[in-house]
Scaffold this active site. Structure first.
Site, PDB file in Angstrom:
ATOM      1  N   LYS A   1       0.819  -1.218   0.000  1.00  0.00           N
ATOM      2  CA  LYS A   1       0.000   0.000   0.000  1.00  0.00           C
ATOM      3  C   LYS A   1       0.853   1.269   0.000  1.00  0.00           C
ATOM      4  O   LYS A   1       0.355   2.347  -0.320  1.00  0.00           O
ATOM      5  CB  LYS A   1      -0.964   0.001   1.183  1.00  0.00           C
ATOM      6  CG  LYS A   1      -2.041  -1.073   1.065  1.00  0.00           C
ATOM      7  CD  LYS A   1      -3.069  -0.984   2.185  1.00  0.00           C
ATOM      8  CE  LYS A   1      -4.178  -2.009   2.027  1.00  0.00           C
ATOM      9  NZ  LYS A   1      -3.738  -3.397   2.318  1.00  0.00           N
TER      10      LYS A   1
HETATM   11  C1  LIG Z   1      -4.426  -4.519   1.665  1.00  0.00           C
HETATM   12  C2  LIG Z   1      -3.717  -5.812   1.659  1.00  0.00           C
HETATM   13  C3  LIG Z   1      -4.102  -6.870   0.808  1.00  0.00           C
HETATM   14  C4  LIG Z   1      -5.329  -6.807  -0.080  1.00  0.00           C
HETATM   15  O1  LIG Z   1      -5.178  -5.921  -1.160  1.00  0.00           O
HETATM   16  P1  LIG Z   1      -6.466  -5.458  -1.974  1.00  0.00           P
HETATM   17  O2  LIG Z   1      -5.961  -4.472  -2.970  1.00  0.00           O
HETATM   18  O3  LIG Z   1      -7.407  -4.856  -0.973  1.00  0.00           O
HETATM   19  O4  LIG Z   1      -7.044  -6.680  -2.610  1.00  0.00           O
HETATM   20  C5  LIG Z   1      -3.331  -8.027   0.778  1.00  0.00           C
HETATM   21  N1  LIG Z   1      -2.250  -8.156   1.586  1.00  0.00           N
HETATM   22  C6  LIG Z   1      -1.870  -7.176   2.427  1.00  0.00           C
HETATM   23  C7  LIG Z   1      -0.685  -7.399   3.293  1.00  0.00           C
HETATM   24  C8  LIG Z   1      -2.566  -5.961   2.501  1.00  0.00           C
HETATM   25  O5  LIG Z   1      -2.167  -5.011   3.342  1.00  0.00           O
END
Ligand SMILES: *Cc1c(COP(=O)(O)O)cnc(C)c1O
Length: 439
Positions: free
Chosen positions: A107
């Site tokens: 993210k």
């Molecule tokens: C947010 C997150 C996900 C999921 O990603 P999406 O884009 O919401 O499908 C998977 N793994 C981790 C570690 C995350 O922080």
């Protein structure tokens, strides 16, 4: 580029407008009016391009004319500062390590890109307040992504007793333009407070409120970049390689939606795996055509505990709402906690590689599907295993060391404003901050 709403009831808006607004009035999702196809020459060069150069090339059409190419280059130079390596794990199986950023999760990419876009649009006399509710990881990525930017204040609302110590340290020790607000309530209470603030017309006339959640176009689009980079790295290692499957551990499905947008732009990936934990709404839909959101179930891959994936409408739109076309390219897979733990132990013992609980699901998906699909595979490692220290130590039976990025937060002092679970208190706090900001 202009953007329309997937619900078709709101007017088209520019990139600048959709970044500031976040969500269209009709509650659909913003979607680009055109998907530009990249030329064959770009793919021929791809194994030799830097992340920065890939980013500029694939993003420029989506942000023009609001962000001219010169500005985009500067933004990408600030965002793509950490490596995203492709690591061979087993014969024909690779991990794309997305956890080398400041908060050790993928993210970071979207949050950093969105912050610079928003800053390009913020004016000194019109500061923007970013309001975000978090159950942990989004808050840290957003807070670190926006740290130190001028004319932007970030207010992170979180359940004061509902996040892990390390998560709290990542957004509550930053200071500067980041305020951590610990709400005496649950994550759902925090989300309800944020929703109420966005629907408070009087407040929205007094100040520019913006949300930084994962449906914002400026968080979605930059995630494409590492799919191109992954394919380029794979091609470099396998010049004769033809067929590739990418497995994406998914919760809200923003990350997979970005991979599929890259596919629509011409990225020659053969299949994608939509891999989830027990919250298997999408794998079920791919198997039987029934889309049935459900209350979320808790698992050890908790960043994927999502029962109503908010980015999924974009995936349907990428395939013109045709389930059969989607099924040709995207295969579903899900795993329970036992299978996740087993995979973590197995790969650590056989290859010395540490999976985190989320990446482990992608790995498991490849192990099951690659023999049928007959391709090589990449799974996305979406977070550093040390972010899930307790579960990892329980599974592996040994201590996990925190990487330097996370260690750095631990010695610092928390600055938290506590807030009762009550909207009037939040509105007052936002007005006070806004007043200080514009004085
Ligand atoms: C947010 C997150 C996900 C999921 O990603 P999406 O884009 O919401 O499908 C998977 N793994 C981790 C570690 C995350 O922080």
């Amino acid at each position: 580029m202009n953007y329309y709403s997937t619900n078709g009831q709101s007017k088209e808006l520019s990139f600048k407008e959709v970044v500031i607004k976040g969500l269209p009035k009709d509650k659909g999702l913003f979607f680009p009016k055109e998907i530009p196809a990249l030329p064959a020459s770009f793919f021929a060069q791809l194994p030799f391009l830097s992340l920065h150069d890939i980013a500029v090339e694939v993003l420029k059409a989506f942000v023009a004319p609001d962000i001219p190419e010169e500005n985009l280059k500067k933004i990408c130079a600030e965002v793509f500062t950490f490596p995203i390596p492709l690591v061979a794990v087993e014969e024909g199986v690779y991990a794309l390590e997305l956890f080398h950023g400041p908060t050790c999760a993928f993210k970071d990419v979207g949050a950093r890109f969105m912050s610079r876009c928003l800053q390009a649009f913020a004016e000194p006399d019109q500061p923007i307040t970013v309001l975000v509710a978090t159950s942990g990881d989004t808050g840290s990525a957003v807070a670190n992504g926006f740290l130190g930017l001028e004319n932007i204040d970030v207010v992170v609302l979180y359940p004061v007793d509902g996040v892990s110590a390390i998560q709290e340290m990542q957004f509550a020790t930053l200071g500067q333009n980041i305020s951590a607000v610990g709400v005496e309530g649950t994550f759902d209470d925090c989300q309800a407070l944020v929703k109420q603030a966005f629907s408070d017309e009087e407040l929205n006339q007094e100040m520019n409120l913006s949300s930084a959640n994962s449906i914002n176009v400026a968080r979605w689009l930059p995630q494409m970049v590492y799919y191109f980079h992954a394919w380029g790295q794979w091609k470099k290692l396998n010049p004769e390689g033809q067929d590739l499957t990418i497995a994406v551990p998914s919760g809200n499905f923003g990350n997979l939606a970005a991979g599929l947008l890259a596919y629509r732009m011409g990225l020659p990936v053969t299949y994608f795996l939509a891999t989830t934990n027990l919250n298997k709404i999408v794998p079920d839909y791919l198997a039987n055509g029934v889309y049935r959101p459900a209350p979320s179930v808790s698992t050890i891959a908790n960043a994927m505990d999502v029962g109503n994936p908010n980015n999924f409408p974009r995936i349907l739109e990428l395939f013109s709402q045709e389930l059969e076309d989607l099924q040709q390219v995207v295969k579903g897979f899900w795993a329970d906690d036992e299978a996740i733990k087993h995979a973590i132990r197995h790969l650590y013992q056989t290859k010395g590689y540490s999976l985190d609980p989320h990446g482990a699901i992608g790995y498991l998906g490849l192990k099951q599907e690659l023999p049928k699909l007959g391709t090589q595979g990449i799974f996305l490692e979406t977070a550093h295993p040390a972010k899930f220290k307790e579960s990892m130590e329980e599974v592996l039976g040994e201590e996990i060391e925190l990487p330097a990025q996370l260690q750095a937060f631990m010695g610092k002092t928390k600055q938290v404003t506590e807030l009762p679970n009550d909207y009037a208190s939040l509105a007052l706090l936002l007005r006070q901050k806004h007043k200080v900001g514009t004085m």
